[in-house]
Design a protein around this motif. Structure first.
Motif, PDB file in Angstrom:
ATOM      1  N   PHE A   1       0.802  -1.221   0.000  1.00 44.68           N
ATOM      2  CA  PHE A   1       0.000   0.000   0.000  1.00 44.68           C
ATOM      3  C   PHE A   1       0.840   1.279   0.000  1.00 44.68           C
ATOM      4  CE2 PHE A   1       0.532  -1.788   4.253  1.00 44.68           C
ATOM      5  CZ  PHE A   1       1.262  -0.781   4.858  1.00 44.68           C
ATOM      6  N   SER A   2       2.112   1.176   0.313  1.00 48.69           N
ATOM      7  CA  SER A   2       2.903   2.378   0.615  1.00 48.69           C
ATOM      8  C   SER A   2       3.082   3.284  -0.590  1.00 48.69           C
ATOM      9  CB  SER A   2       4.277   1.982   1.152  1.00 48.69           C
ATOM     10  OG  SER A   2       5.046   3.134   1.477  1.00 48.69           O
ATOM     11  N   ASN A   3       2.844   4.583  -0.389  1.00 47.29           N
ATOM     12  CA  ASN A   3       3.213   5.565  -1.402  1.00 47.29           C
ATOM     13  C   ASN A   3       4.730   5.555  -1.577  1.00 47.29           C
ATOM     14  OD1 ASN A   3       0.542   6.268  -1.618  1.00 47.29           O
ATOM     15  ND2 ASN A   3       0.747   8.259  -0.626  1.00 47.29           N
ATOM     16  N   HIS A   4       5.188   6.075  -2.696  1.00 46.41           N
ATOM     17  CA  HIS A   4       6.604   6.073  -3.017  1.00 46.41           C
ATOM     18  C   HIS A   4       6.886   7.266  -3.919  1.00 46.41           C
ATOM     19  CE1 HIS A   4       4.330   3.645  -5.896  1.00 46.41           C
ATOM     20  NE2 HIS A   4       5.194   4.023  -6.824  1.00 46.41           N
ATOM     21  N   GLY A   5       8.134   7.394  -4.349  1.00 43.57           N
ATOM     22  CA  GLY A   5       8.475   8.476  -5.257  1.00 43.57           C
ATOM     23  C   GLY A   5       9.895   8.962  -5.067  1.00 43.57           C
ATOM     24  N   LEU A   6      10.677   8.923  -6.132  1.00 40.24           N
ATOM     25  CA  LEU A   6      12.069   9.365  -6.087  1.00 40.24           C
ATOM     26  C   LEU A   6      12.132  10.849  -5.755  1.00 40.24           C
ATOM     27  CD1 LEU A   6      15.064   8.709  -6.556  1.00 40.24           C
ATOM     28  CD2 LEU A   6      14.724   9.255  -8.975  1.00 40.24           C
ATOM     29  N   GLY A   7      12.930  11.175  -4.744  1.00 39.76           N
ATOM     30  CA  GLY A   7      13.060  12.562  -4.319  1.00 39.76           C
ATOM     31  C   GLY A   7      12.017  12.998  -3.312  1.00 39.76           C
ATOM     32  N   VAL A   8      11.016  12.153  -3.085  1.00 39.72           N
ATOM     33  CA  VAL A   8       9.978  12.457  -2.094  1.00 39.72           C
ATOM     34  C   VAL A   8      10.192  11.629  -0.835  1.00 39.72           C
ATOM     35  CG1 VAL A   8       7.498  12.489  -1.603  1.00 39.72           C
ATOM     36  CG2 VAL A   8       8.329  13.048  -3.906  1.00 39.72           C
ATOM     37  N   ILE A   9      10.407  10.323  -1.003  1.00 42.80           N
ATOM     38  CA  ILE A   9      10.641   9.441   0.139  1.00 42.80           C
ATOM     39  C   ILE A   9      12.060   9.657   0.659  1.00 42.80           C
ATOM     40  CG2 ILE A   9      10.775   7.047   0.913  1.00 42.80           C
ATOM     41  CD1 ILE A   9       7.937   8.090   0.185  1.00 42.80           C
ATOM     42  N   ASP A  10      12.179   9.882   1.957  1.00 45.28           N
ATOM     43  CA  ASP A  10      13.494  10.076   2.577  1.00 45.28           C
ATOM     44  C   ASP A  10      14.075   8.776   3.124  1.00 45.28           C
ATOM     45  OD1 ASP A  10      13.784  12.935   2.204  1.00 45.28           O
ATOM     46  OD2 ASP A  10      12.158  13.158   3.651  1.00 45.28           O
ATOM     47  N   VAL A  11      13.249   8.018   3.860  1.00 47.83           N
ATOM     48  CA  VAL A  11      13.685   6.737   4.421  1.00 47.83           C
ATOM     49  C   VAL A  11      12.499   5.790   4.449  1.00 47.83           C
ATOM     50  CG1 VAL A  11      15.600   7.587   5.863  1.00 47.83           C
ATOM     51  CG2 VAL A  11      13.263   7.585   6.770  1.00 47.83           C
ATOM     52  N   ALA A  12      12.785   4.527   4.711  1.00 48.96           N
ATOM     53  CA  ALA A  12      11.749   3.514   4.875  1.00 48.96           C
ATOM     54  C   ALA A  12      11.877   2.889   6.251  1.00 48.96           C
ATOM     55  CB  ALA A  12      11.860   2.451   3.789  1.00 48.96           C
ATOM     56  N   ALA A  13      10.761   2.315   6.743  1.00 44.90           N
ATOM     57  CA  ALA A  13      10.750   1.673   8.053  1.00 44.90           C
ATOM     58  C   ALA A  13       9.589   0.684   8.091  1.00 44.90           C
ATOM     59  CB  ALA A  13      10.603   2.716   9.163  1.00 44.90           C
ATOM     60  N   PRO A  14       9.637  -0.274   9.020  1.00 47.43           N
ATOM     61  CA  PRO A  14       8.563  -1.266   9.084  1.00 47.43           C
ATOM     62  C   PRO A  14       7.193  -0.643   9.377  1.00 47.43           C
ATOM     63  CG  PRO A  14      10.478  -2.032  10.291  1.00 47.43           C
ATOM     64  CD  PRO A  14      10.724  -0.587   9.963  1.00 47.43           C
ATOM     65  N   GLY A  15       6.235  -0.935   8.502  1.00 45.61           N
ATOM     66  CA  GLY A  15       4.852  -0.507   8.709  1.00 45.61           C
ATOM     67  C   GLY A  15       3.887  -1.659   8.555  1.00 45.61           C
ATOM     68  N   GLY A  16       4.429  -2.841   8.222  1.00 46.58           N
ATOM     69  CA  GLY A  16       3.602  -4.027   8.078  1.00 46.58           C
ATOM     70  C   GLY A  16       3.059  -4.192   6.679  1.00 46.58           C
ATOM     71  N   ASP A  17       2.493  -5.359   6.441  1.00 49.14           N
ATOM     72  CA  ASP A  17       1.867  -5.682   5.162  1.00 49.14           C
ATOM     73  C   ASP A  17       1.018  -6.923   5.395  1.00 49.14           C
ATOM     74  OD1 ASP A  17       1.193  -5.577   2.494  1.00 49.14           O
ATOM     75  OD2 ASP A  17       3.245  -5.652   1.741  1.00 49.14           O
ATOM     76  N   SER A  18       0.243  -7.282   4.389  1.00 47.74           N
ATOM     77  CA  SER A  18      -0.519  -8.527   4.480  1.00 47.74           C
ATOM     78  C   SER A  18       0.420  -9.671   4.834  1.00 47.74           C
ATOM     79  CB  SER A  18      -1.191  -8.811   3.149  1.00 47.74           C
ATOM     80  OG  SER A  18      -1.663 -10.141   3.104  1.00 47.74           O
ATOM     81  N   THR A  19       0.035 -10.484   5.809  1.00 48.77           N
ATOM     82  CA  THR A  19       0.853 -11.631   6.184  1.00 48.77           C
ATOM     83  C   THR A  19       1.021 -12.578   5.004  1.00 48.77           C
ATOM     84  OG1 THR A  19       0.014 -11.423   8.447  1.00 48.77           O
ATOM     85  CG2 THR A  19       1.116 -13.487   7.882  1.00 48.77           C
ATOM     86  N   ALA A  20       0.029 -12.627   4.132  1.00 47.33           N
ATOM     87  CA  ALA A  20       0.127 -13.477   2.943  1.00 47.33           C
ATOM     88  C   ALA A  20       1.189 -12.972   1.977  1.00 47.33           C
ATOM     89  CB  ALA A  20      -1.231 -13.536   2.245  1.00 47.33           C
ATOM     90  N   TYR A  21       1.436 -11.672   1.979  1.00 43.88           N
ATOM     91  CA  TYR A  21       2.437 -11.088   1.088  1.00 43.88           C
ATOM     92  C   TYR A  21       3.831 -11.135   1.694  1.00 43.88           C
ATOM     93  CZ  TYR A  21      -1.415  -8.993  -1.627  1.00 43.88           C
ATOM     94  OH  TYR A  21      -2.525  -8.771  -2.388  1.00 43.88           O
ATOM     95  N   GLN A  22       3.915 -10.811   2.969  1.00 42.98           N
ATOM     96  CA  GLN A  22       5.213 -10.758   3.642  1.00 42.98           C
ATOM     97  C   GLN A  22       5.070 -11.411   5.014  1.00 42.98           C
ATOM     98  OE1 GLN A  22       7.834  -7.344   3.027  1.00 42.98           O
ATOM     99  NE2 GLN A  22       6.129  -6.233   2.054  1.00 42.98           N
ATOM    100  N   THR A  23       5.415 -12.685   5.080  1.00 41.48           N
ATOM    101  CA  THR A  23       5.252 -13.474   6.301  1.00 41.48           C
ATOM    102  C   THR A  23       6.499 -13.368   7.167  1.00 41.48           C
ATOM    103  OG1 THR A  23       3.897 -15.047   5.053  1.00 41.48           O
ATOM    104  CG2 THR A  23       4.720 -15.765   7.209  1.00 41.48           C
ATOM    105  N   PRO A  24       6.352 -13.032   8.441  1.00 40.62           N
ATOM    106  CA  PRO A  24       7.536 -12.916   9.298  1.00 40.62           C
ATOM    107  C   PRO A  24       8.070 -14.281   9.722  1.00 40.62           C
ATOM    108  CG  PRO A  24       5.559 -12.564  10.594  1.00 40.62           C
ATOM    109  CD  PRO A  24       5.104 -12.710   9.154  1.00 40.62           C
ATOM    110  N   ALA A  25       9.306 -14.289  10.155  1.00 41.53           N
ATOM    111  CA  ALA A  25       9.901 -15.517  10.685  1.00 41.53           C
ATOM    112  C   ALA A  25       9.316 -15.803  12.060  1.00 41.53           C
ATOM    113  CB  ALA A  25      11.414 -15.362  10.779  1.00 41.53           C
ATOM    114  N   PRO A  26       9.099 -17.072  12.409  1.00 38.40           N
ATOM    115  CA  PRO A  26       8.615 -17.421  13.747  1.00 38.40           C
ATOM    116  C   PRO A  26       9.606 -16.939  14.806  1.00 38.40           C
ATOM    117  CG  PRO A  26       8.483 -19.291  12.251  1.00 38.40           C
ATOM    118  CD  PRO A  26       9.304 -18.236  11.560  1.00 38.40           C
ATOM    119  N   PRO A  27       9.148 -16.645  16.023  1.00 41.02           N
ATOM    120  CA  PRO A  27       7.810 -16.917  16.542  1.00 41.02           C
ATOM    121  C   PRO A  27       6.762 -15.853  16.202  1.00 41.02           C
ATOM    122  CG  PRO A  27       9.166 -16.024  18.283  1.00 41.02           C
ATOM    123  CD  PRO A  27      10.055 -16.171  17.085  1.00 41.02           C
TER     124      PRO A  27
END
Length: 522
Positions: A397-423
């Motif tokens: 879902f995250s907006n993006h754009g060269l020259g607009v985004i300064d940094v990235a950080a964890p904001g989450g996503d669908s678990t089906a798209y990006q599943t974390p390592a256990p536990p």
């Protein structure tokens, strides 16, 4: 196409117990141009309640305005008279930046006042009349049960808070390693400009800065005890953000990214969840004058998603918030903001905005994002943060754009798209909820506080650093993250977003993913 749009930037509460069972992603409203996640809920779970204290029955048809004049002096007698003659009542004036908050029932108020000598710009901050006092309870998050808490605690390693093993986002930015060095300084305060913070929460109370907390919903500070708290019918958004930043490492619940710094609540959102200009201006000004080091801004300023400077009303809103954010930075504050959740390319030549004005009658309008600004996200000097998921790539879902985004950080996503390592079990972000509870949310709303907390760790390490130096270190210490190319987040064979730029700076991740360990060691 017209859609109902969440006002804060932008997250939906997911009860911890529910997500442990289902791992469903409840993410903010998407537009036609955004990729919509499976099992998403469109809308907002809960509303935000606060009313303009000055509003009575006589103000039933009144709107709120900002009138911008020359900074540094009180409004002149001529300007005051012109405001009164045009049917306006001054609520408050921020003389340092030349922003006057006015109520008026005259539909031609702004047009009239703009002609007055000494007025730089003027515009209405909303399209609907000032609200009457009311609340709307759309349901509270489900609390973490004793059984779920016990199960998580049983899996926690020695030295961890009971829920820390569910927080994949901490090792994603090396915050767990940073905590071995320092938890951050109690002399540093991060203000959560948001829907309110429950400072009675056991994970927030140890680090809460009451002196830096306030209710700014009217555009004028309300310092009554607890005025910064959300009521039981209000959104948990601000409380969740506060916990992500500074939940204490105290053997209870979860751990914040910077669990040794202070956190304050600056409440700026109305009953219906709107973040209007006068409240946002008040929030920045309060932070500037009450010892705040970093502000987190996980919202956009209503009612316009993008404020076009060729429109006189919208220009006035940009002027007012710009003046306030710049003033805060001059007073030593680093302002951090969420990039937004529509999968927009904010560096594109044009974007279709179907949701503005969100308190009136929205219509599809094509805007140039270099001239029509999402505020405070796109204001000069503000750190703009994109969101990543548990696999370290741009959230769907995250907006993006060269020259607009300064940094990235964890904001989450669908678990089906990006599943974390256990536990860890959910691809969303764990945070505090009002009433001593914990739960999951997702969005750039959750990414921004991670970056704000890392900025607070930098300020802890370098207590005399100016905002410019803190930002420079935040960017320099970020882990360079190359473009994800092709970016096909749902694996359907179609590219969902295009990343431009180099490994060291690009439209998805800016200068890179924030690094908490470097923040406390360099």
């Amino acid at each position: 196409m017209t859609v109902v749009h969440p006002r804060f930037r932008r997250a939906i509460t997911i009860p911890l117990g529910m997500t442990m069972a289902t791992a469903m992603a409840f993410l903010p409203t998407a537009t036609a141009s955004a990729s919509v996640l499976p099992d998403t809920v469109h809308g907002v779970t809960g509303t935000v309640n606060d009313v303009l204290a000055s509003v009575g029955k006589a103000d039933a048809g009144a709107l709120s305005y900002v009138v911008n004049v020359r900074p540094g002096k009180a409004p002149s007698a001529a300007v005051k008279k012109a405001i009164a003659d045009a049917g306006g009542t001054i609520v408050t004036s921020y003389d340092q930046i030349g922003v006057i908050v006015v109520h008026s029932s005259n539909p031609d108020f702004a047009k009239t006042v703009r002609k007055v000598k000494g007025v730089d710009s003027a515009g209405n901050t909303r399209n609907a009349p000032l609200p009457a006092q009311s609340t709307e309870d759309l349901g509270a998050p489900k609390a973490l049960t004793a059984t779920e808490l016990a199960a998580a605690k049983a899996k926690a390693d020695a030295g961890q808070d009971p829920l820390e093993n569910l927080q994949w986002d901490l090792p994603a930015i090396k915050a767990d390693k940073a905590h071995e060095k320092t938890l951050g300084s109690g002399k540093v305060t991060v203000a959560v400009i948001d829907t309110g913070v429950d400072d009675t929460h056991p994970d927030i109370a140890p680090n809460f800065d009451r002196a830096a907390s306030v209710n700014c919903v009217t555009g004028k500070p309300d310092t009554a005890d607890g005025a910064w708290r959300p009521s039981t019918s209000e959104s948990p958004h601000g409380t969740h953000v506060a916990g992500e930043i500074a939940a204490a490492k105290n053997g209870v619940g979860m751990t914040g990214v910077a669990p040794g710094v202070k956190v304050s609540g600056i409440k700026v959102s109305t009953t219906a969840g709107y973040f209007y200009t006068e409240a946002v201006v008040c929030g920045f000004m309060w932070a500037a004058t009450h010892g705040v080091d970093v502000t987190n801004n996980s919202y956009y300023t209503d009612p316009w998603y993008f404020n076009c400077t060729d429109d006189p009303d919208q220009k006035a809103l940009v002027d007012a918030v710009s003046r306030a954010s710049r003033y805060a930075e001059k007073k030593g504050v680093v302002n951090v903001a969420a990039a937004g959740n529509e999968n927009y390319d904010l560096a594109a030549d044009e974007i279709t905005d179907p949701v503005s004005p969100n308190d009136g009658t929205p219509s599809d309008r094509v805007v140039d994002p270099s001239k029509c600004l999402d505020i405070p996200t796109q204001l000069p000097g503000v750190v703009t943060v994109a969101s990543t998921g548990a696999k370290g790539i741009k959230s769907s879902f995250s907006n993006h754009g060269l020259g607009v985004i300064d940094v990235a950080a964890p904001g989450g996503d669908s678990t089906a798209y990006q599943t974390p390592a256990p536990p860890a079990t959910s691809g969303l972000i764990l945070g505090t909820l009002p009433g001593g509870k914990w739960g999951y949310m997702a969005g750039t709303s959750m990414a921004s506080p991670h970056a704000a907390a890392v900025a607070a760790l930098i300020k802890s390490t370098h207590p005399y650093a100016t905002p410019a130096l803190v930002k420079a270190l935040l960017y320099a210490e970020a882990d360079a993250t190359p473009c994800t190319d092709p970016y096909d987040i749902n694996g359907d064979g179609k590219v969902d977003a295009v990343c431009e730029g180099s490994k060291n700076r690009n439209g998805f991740y800016g200068w890179g993913t924030v690094d908490a360990l470097d923040a406390v060691t360099k």
